[in-house]
Design a protein around this motif. Structure first.
Motif, short mmCIF file in Angstrom:
data_model
loop_
_atom_site.label_atom_id
_atom_site.label_comp_id
_atom_site.label_asym_id
_atom_site.label_seq_id
_atom_site.Cartn_x
_atom_site.Cartn_y
_atom_site.Cartn_z
N ALA B 101 -0.45 -14.39 11.28
CA ALA B 101 0.42 -13.22 11.16
C ALA B 101 0.31 -12.45 12.47
O ALA B 101 -0.71 -12.53 13.17
N ILE B 128 5.05 -14.26 9.72
CA ILE B 128 4.68 -13.03 9.00
C ILE B 128 4.37 -11.95 10.03
O ILE B 128 3.49 -12.14 10.89
N ILE B 179 4.04 -12.40 1.60
CA ILE B 179 3.37 -13.52 2.28
C ILE B 179 3.63 -14.82 1.53
O ILE B 179 3.99 -15.84 2.12
N ALA B 182 7.25 -15.91 2.04
CA ALA B 182 7.48 -16.45 3.38
C ALA B 182 7.00 -17.90 3.46
O ALA B 182 7.71 -18.78 3.98
#
Lengths: 204, 205
Positions: B101, B128, B179, B182
């Motif tokens: 991320a 992310i 999350i 995604a």
């Protein structure tokens, strides 16, 4: 007063991108990953013969080294090569400092330096007449950075990098020829097949 | 909202600083919801989703989160020179089997249109992003407030999933679900951290 700097003195042979890429690929026996930067760099990677461990960038100019760094961090036991043009690298010079700081032991970077944006009409880069990419890389902390004097020296430097335990960068002067092939522009297939090639996924 | 958190995250009682101790060693005081911090929720939710690689370009608001990520050996976290570079790094890592991320602020997001449109979206990479929102609710720099106005139109123009987090009681639900979405849909997501959540940056130096 100094309006035009002299080009840096060089003793390096002007080589060809496709020839050097083919020489690199011929050496890869252990499913090494290869990331090809935007444009001619990945066209010649494609033309050298598709391998499942090749990734072809179709945009995001300058990100071949960062993408390769990510692969190298995720798979520290796999050797990762990144092929990038000089104009592309100029867009992301800061990434050299990130790579130097993280110091992955499995990353080899090759900069194809012809001093021009070949694919847009061969306009010179702002660095062409004044800057030395290898010196820049060394200054960013990639201490194992070197120009390849000729094809044999390129192969020697590649061989040496295969067993290095730090990141290495190889600069090659190339001619202004366009890429030999044209990558099939199917991003999802490129990504999915790359993940198969890296053993991350099985095909459906 | 506590119920919703419980549904999405059965282990949410582990999200206190005392998480390394066994449950019976925790005092009720340590588990009170009002002690949860937004940055603690980000860290624990990243961990629960096995997101280990966290490159960032810093923001004042992100200082505590960045420090705590550095102090936790679970994470590989480091500064990148540009947000675009960080996106390239986590994209490569994901293709190599490691989740990541990116942390940034609003003005950093404004540099990303090209990489979102030419890498994350067409290659279907579950990028992310946590974006600390500058430029609104007390901004003191006019340039920041202008650049902030470009963020949501860029996200919407690419039909990218994005959420603006304003409340601590909803935050874990938003982060955890986003999350997971995604990753399972292989689509990028931007989680915008509003000053309503973080307090923002309100001093002028």
């Amino acid at each position: 007063m100094n309006t035009h700097a002299s080009p840096p003195a060089r003793n390096t042979k002007v080589m060809n991108r496709f020839d050097l890429t083919s020489r690199l690929i011929a050496k890869l026996k252990n499913e090494e990953a290869v990331i090809g930067g935007i444009g001619n760099t990945n066209f010649d990677l494609w033309a050298a013969g598709h391998r499942p461990q090749n990734f072809y960038m179709l945009g995001s100019m300058g990100l071949a080294f960062p993408i390769a760094l990510g692969v190298a961090l995720a798979q520290p036991d796999r050797r990762v090569f990144a092929l990038e043009g000089d104009g592309s690298l100029l867009m992301q010079l800061g990434s050299l400092t990130t790579i130097a700081t993280l110091a992955p032991k499995n990353l080899t970077m090759v900069v194809m330096d012809n001093g021009v944006y070949q694919i847009t009409g061969a306009q010179p880069t702002p660095a062409a007449a004044v800057a030395d990419i290898v010196a820049i890389a060394a200054g960013c902390g990639i201490s194992d950075s070197a120009w390849a004097a000729d094809e044999d020296d390129f192969e020697r430097l590649i061989d040496r990098s295969l067993s290095a335990s730090w990141p290495t960068l190889i600069g090659v002067r190339i001619d202004d020829k366009p890429g030999t092939g044209t990558t099939r522009r199917d991003p999802v297939q490129i990504r999915e097949r790359f993940m198969h090639g890296l053993g991350v996924r099985e095909p459906l | 909202m506590a119920t919703a958190e419980g549904q999405t995250s059965p282990k949410s009682s582990d999200d206190t600083p005392a998480q390394e101790t066994t449950p019976h060693e925790k005092t009720p005081h340590e588990k009170t919801p009002h002690e949860k911090t937004w940055h603690g929720i980000v860290l624990q939710t990243l961990k629960r989703n096995d997101i280990r690689l966290v490159p960032y370009v810093p923001d004042r608001v992100l200082t505590t989160l960045i420090r705590n990520l550095h102090n936790d050996p679970f994470f590989t976290t480091f500064p990148a020179a540009r947000e675009e570079e960080a996106v390239g790094i986590v994209s490569g890592a994901w293709m190599g089997g490691m989740r990541g991320a990116v942390l940034m602020q609003t003005s950093g997001f404004a540099t990303l249109a090209n990489v979102l449109a030419s890498l994350a979206m067409p290659y279907q990479i579950p990028l992310i992003m946590f974006v600390s929102e500058r430029g609104t609710l007390g901004e003191f720099n006019y340039g920041q407030s202008l650049v902030c106005r470009t963020m949501r139109p860029v996200l919407d123009s690419l039909a990218m999933e994005h959420h603006t987090a304003t409340r601590i009681d909803e935050f874990e639900f938003i982060v955890d679900r986003s999350i997971r979405q995604a990753i399972t849909t292989q689509a990028p997501v931007a989680l915008i951290l509003s000053p309503l959540l973080t307090g923002g940056k309100v001093f002028d130096k």
